[in-house]
Design a protein around this motif. Sequence first.
Motif, PDB file in Angstrom:
ATOM      1  N   PRO A 165       0.827  -1.216   0.000  1.00 52.64           N
ATOM      2  CA  PRO A 165       0.000   0.000   0.000  1.00 52.64           C
ATOM      3  C   PRO A 165       0.862   1.266   0.000  1.00 52.64           C
ATOM      4  O   PRO A 165       2.051   1.229   0.315  1.00 52.64           O
ATOM      5  CB  PRO A 165      -0.779  -0.116   1.318  1.00 52.64           C
ATOM      6  CG  PRO A 165       0.120  -0.902   2.211  1.00 52.64           C
ATOM      7  CD  PRO A 165       0.878  -1.854   1.328  1.00 52.64           C
ATOM      8  N   GLY A 166       0.242   2.372  -0.360  1.00 48.79           N
ATOM      9  CA  GLY A 166       0.922   3.657  -0.230  1.00 48.79           C
ATOM     10  C   GLY A 166       0.869   4.104   1.221  1.00 48.79           C
ATOM     11  O   GLY A 166      -0.189   4.044   1.850  1.00 48.79           O
ATOM     12  N   SER A 167       1.988   4.516   1.769  1.00 42.61           N
ATOM     13  CA  SER A 167       2.042   4.881   3.187  1.00 42.61           C
ATOM     14  C   SER A 167       1.471   6.276   3.421  1.00 42.61           C
ATOM     15  O   SER A 167       1.631   7.168   2.589  1.00 42.61           O
ATOM     16  CB  SER A 167       3.484   4.850   3.708  1.00 42.61           C
ATOM     17  OG  SER A 167       3.956   3.528   3.771  1.00 42.61           O
ATOM     18  N   PRO A 168       0.823   6.474   4.578  1.00 41.53           N
ATOM     19  CA  PRO A 168       0.411   7.830   4.959  1.00 41.53           C
ATOM     20  C   PRO A 168       1.622   8.646   5.388  1.00 41.53           C
ATOM     21  O   PRO A 168       2.759   8.152   5.347  1.00 41.53           O
ATOM     22  CB  PRO A 168      -0.533   7.571   6.142  1.00 41.53           C
ATOM     23  CG  PRO A 168      -0.052   6.283   6.738  1.00 41.53           C
ATOM     24  CD  PRO A 168       0.456   5.471   5.585  1.00 41.53           C
ATOM     25  N   ALA A 169       1.381   9.875   5.813  1.00 39.66           N
ATOM     26  CA  ALA A 169       2.481  10.716   6.300  1.00 39.66           C
ATOM     27  C   ALA A 169       3.230   9.990   7.411  1.00 39.66           C
ATOM     28  O   ALA A 169       2.612   9.337   8.254  1.00 39.66           O
ATOM     29  CB  ALA A 169       1.934  12.040   6.811  1.00 39.66           C
ATOM     30  N   PRO A 170       4.561  10.063   7.425  1.00 38.59           N
ATOM     31  CA  PRO A 170       5.330   9.313   8.425  1.00 38.59           C
ATOM     32  C   PRO A 170       5.071   9.813   9.842  1.00 38.59           C
ATOM     33  O   PRO A 170       4.715  10.972  10.071  1.00 38.59           O
ATOM     34  CB  PRO A 170       6.778   9.551   8.007  1.00 38.59           C
ATOM     35  CG  PRO A 170       6.754  10.786   7.179  1.00 38.59           C
ATOM     36  CD  PRO A 170       5.434  10.808   6.507  1.00 38.59           C
ATOM     37  N   SER A 206      -7.940   8.916  15.363  1.00 41.05           N
ATOM     38  CA  SER A 206      -6.788   9.462  14.631  1.00 41.05           C
ATOM     39  C   SER A 206      -7.191  10.173  13.348  1.00 41.05           C
ATOM     40  O   SER A 206      -6.431  11.003  12.833  1.00 41.05           O
ATOM     41  CB  SER A 206      -5.805   8.344  14.286  1.00 41.05           C
ATOM     42  OG  SER A 206      -6.358   7.476  13.298  1.00 41.05           O
ATOM     43  N   GLY A 207      -8.360   9.800  12.808  1.00 42.47           N
ATOM     44  CA  GLY A 207      -8.776  10.347  11.526  1.00 42.47           C
ATOM     45  C   GLY A 207      -8.034   9.737  10.351  1.00 42.47           C
ATOM     46  O   GLY A 207      -8.155  10.210   9.218  1.00 42.47           O
ATOM     47  N   ARG A 208      -7.273   8.677  10.570  1.00 44.87           N
ATOM     48  CA  ARG A 208      -6.496   8.056   9.495  1.00 44.87           C
ATOM     49  C   ARG A 208      -7.337   7.062   8.698  1.00 44.87           C
ATOM     50  O   ARG A 208      -8.262   6.447   9.217  1.00 44.87           O
ATOM     51  CB  ARG A 208      -5.280   7.326  10.072  1.00 44.87           C
ATOM     52  CG  ARG A 208      -4.242   8.251  10.683  1.00 44.87           C
ATOM     53  CD  ARG A 208      -3.063   7.445  11.232  1.00 44.87           C
ATOM     54  NE  ARG A 208      -2.148   8.311  11.968  1.00 44.87           N
ATOM     55  CZ  ARG A 208      -1.164   8.996  11.412  1.00 44.87           C
ATOM     56  NH1 ARG A 208      -0.959   8.895  10.113  1.00 44.87           N
ATOM     57  NH2 ARG A 208      -0.389   9.758  12.146  1.00 44.87           N
ATOM     58  N   ASP A 209      -6.976   6.894   7.450  1.00 49.98           N
ATOM     59  CA  ASP A 209      -7.583   5.901   6.581  1.00 49.98           C
ATOM     60  C   ASP A 209      -6.970   4.539   6.924  1.00 49.98           C
ATOM     61  O   ASP A 209      -5.761   4.337   6.763  1.00 49.98           O
ATOM     62  CB  ASP A 209      -7.306   6.267   5.118  1.00 49.98           C
ATOM     63  CG  ASP A 209      -7.853   5.239   4.131  1.00 49.98           C
ATOM     64  OD1 ASP A 209      -8.497   4.260   4.564  1.00 49.98           O
ATOM     65  OD2 ASP A 209      -7.606   5.411   2.921  1.00 49.98           O
ATOM     66  N   VAL A 210      -7.809   3.610   7.388  1.00 51.79           N
ATOM     67  CA  VAL A 210      -7.297   2.287   7.784  1.00 51.79           C
ATOM     68  C   VAL A 210      -7.805   1.200   6.840  1.00 51.79           C
ATOM     69  O   VAL A 210      -7.815   0.024   7.191  1.00 51.79           O
ATOM     70  CB  VAL A 210      -7.678   1.955   9.248  1.00 51.79           C
ATOM     71  CG1 VAL A 210      -7.081   2.966  10.209  1.00 51.79           C
ATOM     72  CG2 VAL A 210      -9.207   1.899   9.417  1.00 51.79           C
ATOM     73  N   SER A 211      -8.205   1.583   5.631  1.00 50.86           N
ATOM     74  CA  SER A 211      -8.800   0.616   4.706  1.00 50.86           C
ATOM     75  C   SER A 211      -7.832  -0.494   4.296  1.00 50.86           C
ATOM     76  O   SER A 211      -8.251  -1.578   3.899  1.00 50.86           O
ATOM     77  CB  SER A 211      -9.333   1.336   3.458  1.00 50.86           C
ATOM     78  OG  SER A 211      -8.305   2.085   2.824  1.00 50.86           O
ATOM     79  N   ALA A 212      -6.525  -0.232   4.416  1.00 49.98           N
ATOM     80  CA  ALA A 212      -5.529  -1.249   4.031  1.00 49.98           C
ATOM     81  C   ALA A 212      -4.997  -2.022   5.232  1.00 49.98           C
ATOM     82  O   ALA A 212      -3.960  -2.687   5.134  1.00 49.98           O
ATOM     83  CB  ALA A 212      -4.368  -0.586   3.290  1.00 49.98           C
ATOM     84  N   VAL A 213      -5.718  -1.974   6.348  1.00 53.82           N
ATOM     85  CA  VAL A 213      -5.166  -2.564   7.580  1.00 53.82           C
ATOM     86  C   VAL A 213      -4.938  -4.068   7.459  1.00 53.82           C
ATOM     87  O   VAL A 213      -4.069  -4.624   8.140  1.00 53.82           O
ATOM     88  CB  VAL A 213      -6.081  -2.231   8.790  1.00 53.82           C
ATOM     89  CG1 VAL A 213      -7.386  -3.016   8.722  1.00 53.82           C
ATOM     90  CG2 VAL A 213      -5.356  -2.482  10.104  1.00 53.82           C
TER      91      VAL A 213
END
Length: 340
Positions: A197-202, A280-287
């Motif tokens: 997957p593409g990583s979110p901000a580090p 967190s408001g993060r996208d976790v669709s690739a968890v």
Amino acid sequence: MSPDHPPGLDLDRLRGLLDRELPGLAQGPLTARLIEGGRSNLTYAVSDGTSRWVVRRPPLGHVLATAHDMRREHRVISALHPTAVPVPRPLLLCEDEEVLGAPFYVMEFVEGTPYRTAEQLAPLGEERTRNAVLSLVDTLVELHAVDPAEVGLAGFGRPEGFLDRQLRRWSKQLDASRSRDLPGIDELHAALGRTLPGSPAPAVVHGDYRLDNVLIGADDRITAVLDWEMSTLGDPLTDLGLLAMYSRPPVLPDSPVSTTALAPGHPSPAELIERYAARSGRDVSAVSWYTAFACFKLAVILEGIHYRYTLGRTVGRGFDRIGDLVPAFIDHGLTALREG
């Protein structure tokens, strides 16, 4: 060596250093005990009869300094201590190997309990167990909200290409300890590579975030996050995937790996992921990918332990059963990818 003088800790030399660098900190004669439970670096509780501190150093006879970097651990807890992330207050870093034979650091002693098994959690009851594990998620959200640059950790890691580099690293580890046929592990590795997957901000990543690497206080909240030896800047969802993996019941009833997920009241992986996403408001669709990667990583670690066991290089109980766990984590990883 007596219990008050555990291996790897010369109390006379330690006292001399403390008196020079932190005069007045220690009042009476020092005693110490090795804190059990650590898998790599050694941790000691030190007392002068009134106050207590913790000393952390590499294992005896260690070879790879990069794997036991005391400066790195000290740096991350020093950076995080002023934030909302609960970590012990660092007191002293000593890189002079003449003192204890290896670099080490001293930090404050924090009250709290590390829960490593379902049996240890059971007396808390369902509600308190649930609260403790949810607190684990909330603290992870706080960690990943820290701006690395604001706390002096801008150069703490190389976030670019983090997942690809991690996958290659653990593949090399597997090759180094491959001594038997492991059906499915090459399939799992290849599938992870194809679906990267593409990583979110580090963010600041703990690297081994689970219930038995934190201390839980009397109010069922986390008093300290410990064992920062694998921390870096990278993809924060690797911490979430690992937490999700450890939050499902173990694959063997008498597993030598953490069994806390069996405790009554322990939230499901789905609930923990949902709470993390909401807070967190993060996208976790690739968890599912991150959970599968955590399974691959643990399978490789356990296979390495099994390999050392077959060579007669491990000491202690439970190592004879480690090898039986590896196929189950491979299957769990493949299932997580299929279901994702």
